[in-house]
Design a protein around this motif. Structure first.
Motif, short mmCIF file in Angstrom:
data_model
loop_
_atom_site.label_atom_id
_atom_site.label_comp_id
_atom_site.label_asym_id
_atom_site.label_seq_id
_atom_site.Cartn_x
_atom_site.Cartn_y
_atom_site.Cartn_z
N ASP A 250 0.87 -1.17 0.00
CA ASP A 250 0.00 0.00 0.00
C ASP A 250 0.90 1.22 0.00
O ASP A 250 1.48 1.59 1.02
CB ASP A 250 -0.91 0.01 1.23
CG ASP A 250 -1.89 1.18 1.22
OD1 ASP A 250 -1.83 2.00 0.27
OD2 ASP A 250 -2.71 1.29 2.15
N LYS B 185 0.43 4.44 -0.37
CA LYS B 185 -0.05 5.79 -0.06
C LYS B 185 0.52 6.27 1.27
O LYS B 185 0.32 5.65 2.31
CB LYS B 185 -1.58 5.80 -0.03
CG LYS B 185 -2.16 7.19 -0.22
CD LYS B 185 -3.64 7.13 -0.57
CE LYS B 185 -4.16 8.50 -0.96
NZ LYS B 185 -5.59 8.47 -1.33
N TYR B 186 1.26 7.37 1.21
CA TYR B 186 1.83 8.06 2.37
C TYR B 186 2.58 7.09 3.29
O TYR B 186 2.33 7.01 4.49
CB TYR B 186 0.74 8.82 3.13
CG TYR B 186 0.06 9.85 2.27
CD1 TYR B 186 0.75 10.98 1.85
CD2 TYR B 186 -1.25 9.67 1.82
CE1 TYR B 186 0.15 11.92 1.02
CE2 TYR B 186 -1.86 10.61 1.00
CZ TYR B 186 -1.15 11.73 0.60
OH TYR B 186 -1.75 12.66 -0.22
N TYR C 254 9.10 10.22 -4.64
CA TYR C 254 7.91 9.77 -3.92
C TYR C 254 7.16 10.97 -3.35
O TYR C 254 7.67 11.67 -2.48
CB TYR C 254 8.30 8.82 -2.80
CG TYR C 254 7.13 8.29 -2.00
CD1 TYR C 254 6.20 7.43 -2.58
CD2 TYR C 254 6.95 8.67 -0.67
CE1 TYR C 254 5.13 6.95 -1.84
CE2 TYR C 254 5.88 8.19 0.07
CZ TYR C 254 4.97 7.33 -0.52
OH TYR C 254 3.90 6.87 0.20
N ASN D 239 1.22 10.25 -2.70
CA ASN D 239 0.09 9.61 -3.38
C ASN D 239 0.38 9.35 -4.86
O ASN D 239 -0.51 8.96 -5.61
CB ASN D 239 -1.17 10.47 -3.24
CG ASN D 239 -1.00 11.85 -3.85
OD1 ASN D 239 0.11 12.24 -4.24
ND2 ASN D 239 -2.08 12.61 -3.91
N VAL D 240 1.63 9.55 -5.25
CA VAL D 240 2.05 9.28 -6.62
C VAL D 240 3.58 9.15 -6.62
O VAL D 240 4.26 9.73 -5.77
CB VAL D 240 1.59 10.41 -7.58
CG1 VAL D 240 2.30 11.71 -7.26
CG2 VAL D 240 1.79 10.03 -9.03
N ARG E 92 0.53 2.12 -12.48
CA ARG E 92 0.41 2.20 -11.03
C ARG E 92 1.47 1.33 -10.38
O ARG E 92 1.93 0.34 -10.96
CB ARG E 92 -0.98 1.76 -10.56
CG ARG E 92 -2.10 2.71 -10.99
CD ARG E 92 -3.47 2.17 -10.61
NE ARG E 92 -3.68 2.14 -9.16
CZ ARG E 92 -4.03 3.20 -8.43
NH1 ARG E 92 -4.18 4.38 -9.02
NH2 ARG E 92 -4.23 3.09 -7.14
N LYS F 118 -0.54 0.52 -5.70
CA LYS F 118 -1.88 1.12 -5.65
C LYS F 118 -1.88 2.65 -5.74
O LYS F 118 -2.88 3.30 -5.43
CB LYS F 118 -2.63 0.69 -4.38
CG LYS F 118 -2.74 -0.83 -4.19
CD LYS F 118 -3.52 -1.16 -2.93
CE LYS F 118 -3.61 -2.66 -2.70
NZ LYS F 118 -2.31 -3.28 -2.39
N ILE F 119 -0.75 3.26 -6.14
CA ILE F 119 -0.73 4.70 -6.40
C ILE F 119 -0.24 4.93 -7.83
O ILE F 119 0.39 4.06 -8.43
CB ILE F 119 0.14 5.48 -5.40
CG1 ILE F 119 1.61 5.03 -5.47
CG2 ILE F 119 -0.39 5.33 -3.98
CD1 ILE F 119 2.54 5.85 -4.59
#
Length: 520
Positions: free
Chosen positions: A207, A209-210, A237, A240-241, A259, A262-263
């Motif tokens: 995961d 994200k952040y 980094y 979120n992308v 992706r 998941k980002i």
């Protein structure tokens, strides 16, 4: 016939120019100010501005407490109080409907006085919604005359103006970077270049994200592109992308993942990054733009000029860079840091302050920390180094640097500080980290990478950063060393940004910052 009066101006806010006051100064035996103030520091605003609703700050007050505002940037926590130097009313631009004034579209007030940071009762770092809140929008709309639009993207606050105000411009507004522009579409962020969703995704077991530690994501991306045999030069980094820099323009984009973890994945090309060429040699007779401080100091400290011996090919040329900090290795040896590329092998290992010939030999370069461009200097027994910054009009007291700090401890939008002989004291904001590939002539060898930071330094900041400031330490308002200056692109998509070697590279090798408090 009587003339209709001009419409009354409506005050929507009050701007207070303030100067923080240091209450608990370090006990120093002598001044810590530079002998020469470089132009970049001398021409930057020295004060911060507080913007409030009219009447909130009692007119009779001549000082104000820091605690009234949420984490004000540019106002040191060591200064609990600031002196109110000037008060200015900010007026709402008023449409003039009267036919007698039909040539005047609006009545705009005067420009606000220059300030480094604009501080409000709200902090956009906590809730980034400047255009959705009517009260915030109303105040932001009237900071600069001729504002015709407000926007934000989670990274910057954008004010679109009819005409740009005189420089210098503020670096931040309510804790986040400010960007002034005339046309829609102008912004300092690298462009978002995604690829088709049909390309698929990678690292779906993570995961992304952040992430606090995003190295596992980087390794997954690096390995994937290595398997594809597509060379990449950097992975940024942004929380979120991820932004992946492709080495070649002719890369087949149909093979690139859309992706990772998941980002989203966005793409840039290496020739857009504006990375500098090799450091140029200097001469004592060369012109010195920017009024650099090339003074010779008895006690060494961060931000002084150092130089190599003369180049064998020319008895008049040498390489100039900047001192970093004093470190200790795992067995207790102490070393001063410098930029390794400023001491080519043909010049030998001597390190001079400030110049060869007319300066003094302060030590010997003993090793380079691999892949970091940081070299370690063993100082002579007669030399003393103090991990204390210079005092200036913008720093009410010198800062005792505390420790090497990992990048993960530095939140986005944190204020970062630099003080080099070429710029004096300057500020920026930490934005994100990246892994950069180390250039190599051997394409068959395994690619090495280094952990770096990206900080935004303000509009038109690029020309303030000469290559001689390489090696300068980058620290936080609290005195934590976050890294060391590598370069600042003067052109390309990342112009006005600054790249630093992350302190993590030294922390992971067992180095610590020497506490020199008792050596001042």
């Amino acid at each position: 016939m009587s003339c209709s009066p001009m419409p009354q101006r409506t005050a929507v806010a009050e701007l207070l120019l303030v100067s923080p006051i240091a209450l608990n100064r370090l006990d120093l035996s002598s001044s810590r100010r530079r002998r020469i103030t470089p132009t970049a520091e001398a021409t930057s605003p020295r004060r911060v501005a507080i913007i409030t609703r009219p009447g909130v700050i009692t007119p009779s007050l001549n000082s104000i407490d820091r605690s009234r505002f949420p984490h004000p940037l540019g106002w040191s926590s060591r200064a609990e109080v600031a002196h109110i130097d000037q008060r200015v009313s900010l007026y709402k631009a008023t449409t003039v409907p009267n036919s007698l004034h039909q040539n005047m579209a609006t009545h705009d007030p005067q420009e606000p006085p220059p300030a480094r940071h604009l501080i409000f009762s709200f902090d956009l770092r906590e809730k980034f919604d400047p255009s959705s809140d009517p009260e915030k929008r109303d105040i932001l709309w009237n900071i600069f005359p001729g504002t015709i639009g407000i926007g934000s993207d989670g990274w910057f606050v954008y004010l679109q103006l009819r005409t740009l105000p005189p420089k210098p411009w503020p670096l931040t507004v309510a804790g986040v970077p400010l960007y002034l522009h005339l046309k829609l579409g102008q912004n300092p962020l690298p462009p978002a270049r995604p690829v088709s969703w049909k390309n698929g995704s990678i690292a779906e077991d993570q995961d992304g994200k952040y992430m606090k530690d995003w190295k596992p994501l980087f390794l997954a991306i690096k390995d994937h592109f290595q398997d594809l045999r597509i060379p990449i030069t950097e992975v940024m980094y942004l929380g979120n992308v991820v932004v992946i820099v492709l080495k070649h323009r002719d890369t087949d984009t149909d093979t690139l993942p859309c992706r990772a973890a998941k980002i989203g994945c966005n793409y840039l090309f290496e020739d857009e990054m504006g990375r500098p060429s090799a450091l140029h040699a200097s001469r004592l007779t060369d012109p010195a733009p920017g009024n650099p401080d090339v003074s010779q100091y008895d006690t060494l400290q961060p931000g002084l000029r150092v130089a190599s011996s003369y180049l064998p090919s020319s008895s008049a040329t040498f390489m100039s860079t900047t001192t970093g900090v004093l470190l200790r290795d795992g067995v207790g040896n102490e070393f001063m840091t410098v930029a390794a590329h400023g001491f080519p092998s043909q010049c030998g290992t001597q390190v001079f302050h400030a110049f060869p010939g007319i300066g003094r030999d302060v030590g010997e370069l003993v090793m380079e920390v691999s892949h970091t461009d940081i070299a370690l200097v063993k100082l002579k027994d007669t030399e003393k180094f103090s991990n204390i910054t210079f005092e200036s009009d913008r720093i009410p007291e010198p800062i005792q640097l505390k420790q090497l700090a990992p990048t993960a401890s530095c939140p986005r939008f944190s204020l970062v500080c630099l003080d080099s002989p070429d710029t004096g004291f300057i500020e920026g904001q930490f934005m994100w980290s990246s892994f950069q590939a180390i250039p190599s002539d051997d394409e068959s060898a395994e690619q090495d990478w280094v952990f770096t930071t990206w900080s935004y330094m303000g509009q038109d900041a690029a020309m303030k950063f000469p290559e001689e400031m390489c090696g300068s330490s980058i620290w936080s308002e609290d005195g934590n060393v976050l890294g060391f200056f590598r370069y600042a692109p003067k052109e390309g998509l990342m112009k006005d940004w600054c790249v630093g070697l992350a302190a993590d590279e030294l922390i992971n090798r067992g180095y610590t910052l020497v506490n020199t408090r008792d050596r001042t």
